[in-house]
Design a protein around this motif. Structure first.
Motif, PDB file in Angstrom:
ATOM      1  N   VAL A  64       0.833  -1.202   0.000  1.00  0.00           N
ATOM      2  CA  VAL A  64       0.000   0.000   0.000  1.00  0.00           C
ATOM      3  C   VAL A  64       0.870   1.255   0.000  1.00  0.00           C
ATOM      4  O   VAL A  64       0.470   2.294  -0.535  1.00  0.00           O
TER       5      VAL A  64
ATOM      6  N   THR B  39       0.344   4.432  -2.435  1.00  0.00           N
ATOM      7  CA  THR B  39       0.184   5.782  -1.904  1.00  0.00           C
ATOM      8  C   THR B  39       1.217   6.727  -2.500  1.00  0.00           C
ATOM      9  O   THR B  39       0.906   7.883  -2.820  1.00  0.00           O
TER      10      THR B  39
ATOM     11  N   THR C 175       2.173   3.365   6.554  1.00  0.00           N
ATOM     12  CA  THR C 175       1.491   2.127   6.161  1.00  0.00           C
ATOM     13  C   THR C 175       2.132   0.918   6.837  1.00  0.00           C
ATOM     14  O   THR C 175       1.859  -0.217   6.449  1.00  0.00           O
TER      15      THR C 175
ATOM     16  N   GLY D 223      -8.127   5.074   5.779  1.00  0.00           N
ATOM     17  CA  GLY D 223      -8.362   4.392   4.510  1.00  0.00           C
ATOM     18  C   GLY D 223      -9.818   3.983   4.416  1.00  0.00           C
ATOM     19  O   GLY D 223     -10.707   4.626   4.993  1.00  0.00           O
TER      20      GLY D 223
ATOM     21  N   SER E   1      -5.621  -8.420   1.531  1.00  0.00           N
ATOM     22  CA  SER E   1      -4.175  -8.642   1.465  1.00  0.00           C
ATOM     23  C   SER E   1      -3.648  -9.331   2.706  1.00  0.00           C
ATOM     24  O   SER E   1      -4.314  -9.426   3.737  1.00  0.00           O
TER      25      SER E   1
ATOM     26  N   ARG F  71      -7.408  -4.531  -8.754  1.00  0.00           N
ATOM     27  CA  ARG F  71      -7.513  -3.255  -8.032  1.00  0.00           C
ATOM     28  C   ARG F  71      -8.335  -2.254  -8.819  1.00  0.00           C
ATOM     29  O   ARG F  71      -9.157  -1.528  -8.269  1.00  0.00           O
TER      30      ARG F  71
ATOM     31  N   TYR G  70      -7.337  -1.027  -1.275  1.00  0.00           N
ATOM     32  CA  TYR G  70      -6.019  -0.748  -1.865  1.00  0.00           C
ATOM     33  C   TYR G  70      -6.053   0.478  -2.771  1.00  0.00           C
ATOM     34  O   TYR G  70      -5.540   1.538  -2.406  1.00  0.00           O
TER      35      TYR G  70
ATOM     36  N   THR H 217      -8.121   3.105  -1.013  1.00  0.00           N
ATOM     37  CA  THR H 217      -7.451   3.441   0.250  1.00  0.00           C
ATOM     38  C   THR H 217      -6.232   4.328   0.008  1.00  0.00           C
ATOM     39  O   THR H 217      -5.965   5.248   0.788  1.00  0.00           O
ATOM     40  N   ALA H 218      -5.479   4.061  -1.056  1.00  0.00           N
ATOM     41  CA  ALA H 218      -4.319   4.906  -1.362  1.00  0.00           C
ATOM     42  C   ALA H 218      -4.755   6.347  -1.615  1.00  0.00           C
ATOM     43  O   ALA H 218      -4.060   7.291  -1.217  1.00  0.00           O
TER      44      ALA H 218
END
Length: 416
Positions: A18, A22, A86, A141, A180, A331, A362, A365-366
Motif C-alpha cells: 500500500v 500511496t 502504512t 483508509g 491482502s 484493483r 487498496y 485506500t491509497a
C-alpha cells in the motif's frame, strides 16, 4: 506547528504494497512544490521505489528508519510536518512512531483497523499530542473514512436543516475487492495480543472502548455488530438481505469516538451499526447466514490457533503473506458504495452515499490516505483545532470531504 520542517509529508513504509500505491498517488495529487520524503528501513528498496516512480519523484528525499529504532523515528518526526504510515500491524510496529510524532508536534495518518492499537495510543500519547498540537489520525483508509465522514456529513445536514439530533443510523456496505496479507496480519496481531492477555478482549467487544470520556458514554442499549436480516428492516425501500460486515466492529468505534471528540453533536441517542449487502437472490438468506457465521467462526478459530505455537505455524502456511495484495487488474476493477440510512429526533430521514472506484482496501485506500496526508499538510486553516489521538472526521471534517470529492469520490446526503 512552525513551518520550518524539511518535508511536508514523509511516507513511512513506502516500499510496502500500500505504501507504493500511496506514493504513486502522491506523485500526481501533491502540489508540484510539495516536499515529500520516502521513508523505510532499506535504502536500496527506497531507491528502487523512487526510481520506479520516474522523474517527477527524483527530488524526493529518502530517509532510513526502522520501526524498532526510536531515535531514528524521533529524527524523522522532527523533520516533517506530516508522517503518513502504512507500516503494520500497528499493534506490533506502530506505537514508537506515534510516540515520536506526539513528542515532536508532528501530524500523523495511518491505516489501522486495530482497536487495541488505538486504545494504547490514546492511553499513552493523547495528552502529549494534544499539548504539542499533533493531530494523530487513525484509520485513514477504507477503514474508516467512508463510515466516519458519512455520519459527519449526515450531522452537518441535520444542523443545516434544523431537524434535530441523529438517532438510529445504519450503514450498508456494497463492495467488490480483495484482501491482502497485511490486512490479515493485523487481525492476527490482535488475536495474539488477546491470547496473551484476555482482558484486552473487552476493547474489541465494547462499542465505546475508544470513547474519549467513558463517563459521557450514552446509554442506548445493546448495539451489536452481528447481522442477519432483511434489508427492508433498515429502510422500506430496500430489497434483499444484509449480513455482518467484517469491519463493522472497528468502524463503529471510530464513528462513536468522533461523536465524543466533537462534544456529542450527533446526539446522546445516536445508535450506529454497519452491515453488508448480501444480495436479493433466492439464496441470499443462505449467503447472509454463511457470511455472518463464517466471520464469527474465523475470529474464534484464529484466536484459538494464536494461543499455541503449532497454531501460529499453521496460520503462517495457509494465510496470505504481508506485503501482498490484489493484482493491478483486480484493483482497478474494484469499487465500493456505502449507503447510510439515518433518522433524527424530529422524525426526519436522510441517506448518505459515499462511493469510489477501485479496490476499496487498496486503490481507493491509497487515495484516501494520500488525501488525508495532503489535508494535514496543507489545509490546517480549514480544520477543527482539535489535537491528540483523533479520527478523520474530528481532525479534518469538511476539509477532507472537499478533497475526496475533488479526487473523484461521491460524498452526498439526501433527505428522504
Amino acid at each position: 506547528m512552525a513551518d520550518n520542517r524539511e518535508f511536508d509529508i514523509a511516507l513511512f513504509g513506502a516500499t510496502g504494497f500500500v505504501g507504493k500505491l500511496t506514493a504513486e498517488y502522491l506523485l500526481d495529487a501533491a502540489p508540484s512544490d510539495a516536499r515529500i520524503a520516502l521513508a523505510g528501513r532499506s535504502l536500496d528498496k527506497l531507491t528502487k521505489v523512487r526510481a520506479e516512480l520516474g522523474p517527477k519523484a527524483a527530488a524526493w528525499d529518502l530517509v532510513v528508519a526502522d520501526s524498532t529504532d526510536q531515535a531514528a523515528l524521533d529524527a524523522l518526526a522532527a523533520r516533517t510536518k506530516v508522517v503518513v504510515t502504512t507500516v503494520g500491524p500497528y499493534l506490533r510496529y506502530g506505537l514508537p512512531l506515534v510516540a515520536a510524532c506526539a513528542k515532536a508536534g508532528t501530524h500523523y495518518a495511518d491505516l489501522t483497523g486495530e482497536p487495541l492499537f488505538i486504545r494504547e495510543a490514546i492511553d499513552n500519547y493523547h495528552d502529549e499530542a494534544a499539548r504539542t498540537g499533533a493531530k494523530i489520525v487513525n484509520s485513514c483508509g477504507y477503514d474508516s473514512i467512508p463510515s466516519d465522514l458519512s455520519v459527519y456529513q449526515l450531522y452537518r445536514s441535520t444542523v443545516a436543516d434544523n431537524t434535530g439530533e441523529l438517532t438510529d443510523t445504519t450503514l450498508i456496505a456494497y463492495l467488490k475487492g480483495g484482501v491482502s496479507g497485511g490486512t490479515i496480519d493485523s487481525g492476527r496481531a490482535m488475536m495474539e495480543a488477546i491470547a496473551a492477555d484476555s482482558s484486552k478482549a473487552s476493547v474489541l467487544a465494547h462499542p465505546y472502548s475508544l470513547s474519549p470520556d467513558k463517563s459521557m458514554d450514552p446509554d442506548v442499549g445493546r448495539q451489536s455488530d452481528q447481522a442477519l436480516q432483511r434489508a427492508s428492516s433498515i429502510d422500506p425501500s430496500l430489497d434483499g438481505w444484509v449480513t455482518t460486515f467484517v469491519m463493522a466492529a472497528h468502524n463503529t468505534k471510530i464513528v462513536r469516538r468522533s461523536n465524543g471528540l466533537l462534544g456529542w453533536p450527533y446526539g446522546k441517542n445516536f445508535r450506529y451499526r454497519e452491515v453488508m449487502n448480501a444480495g436479493k437472490s433466492a439464496v441470499a438468506p443462505l449467503v447472509a447466514a454463511g457470511m455472518a457465521g463464517g466471520i464469527v467462526a474465523t475470529m474464534a478459530t484464529g484466536a484459538l490457533l494464536s494461543r499455541v505455537s503449532a497454531g501460529r505455524k499453521l496460520l503462517d502456511r495457509v494465510l496470505p503473506k504481508p506485503g501482498t495484495g490484489p493484482s493491478e487488474e483486480a484493483r482497478r476493477s474494484g469499487w465500493f458504495t456505502m449507503k447510510t440510512y439515518a433518522r433524527t429526533t424530529s422524525g426526519a430521514k436522510y441517506v448518505a452515499t459515499f462511493a469510489g472506484k477501485g479496490d476499496p482496501g487498496y486503490q481507493a485506500t491509497a487515495v484516501m490516505l494520500g488525501e488525508a496526508g495532503l489535508c494535514l499538510a496543507f489545509d490546517t486553516d480549514k480544520q477543527p483545532e482539535l489535537a491528540g489521538i483523533l479520527t478523520p472526521a474530528a481532525a479534518m471534517g469538511d476539509a477532507l470531504t472537499d478533497r475526496l470529492r475533488a479526487a473523484g469520490m461521491t460524498i452526498e446526503v439526501e433527505r428522504s
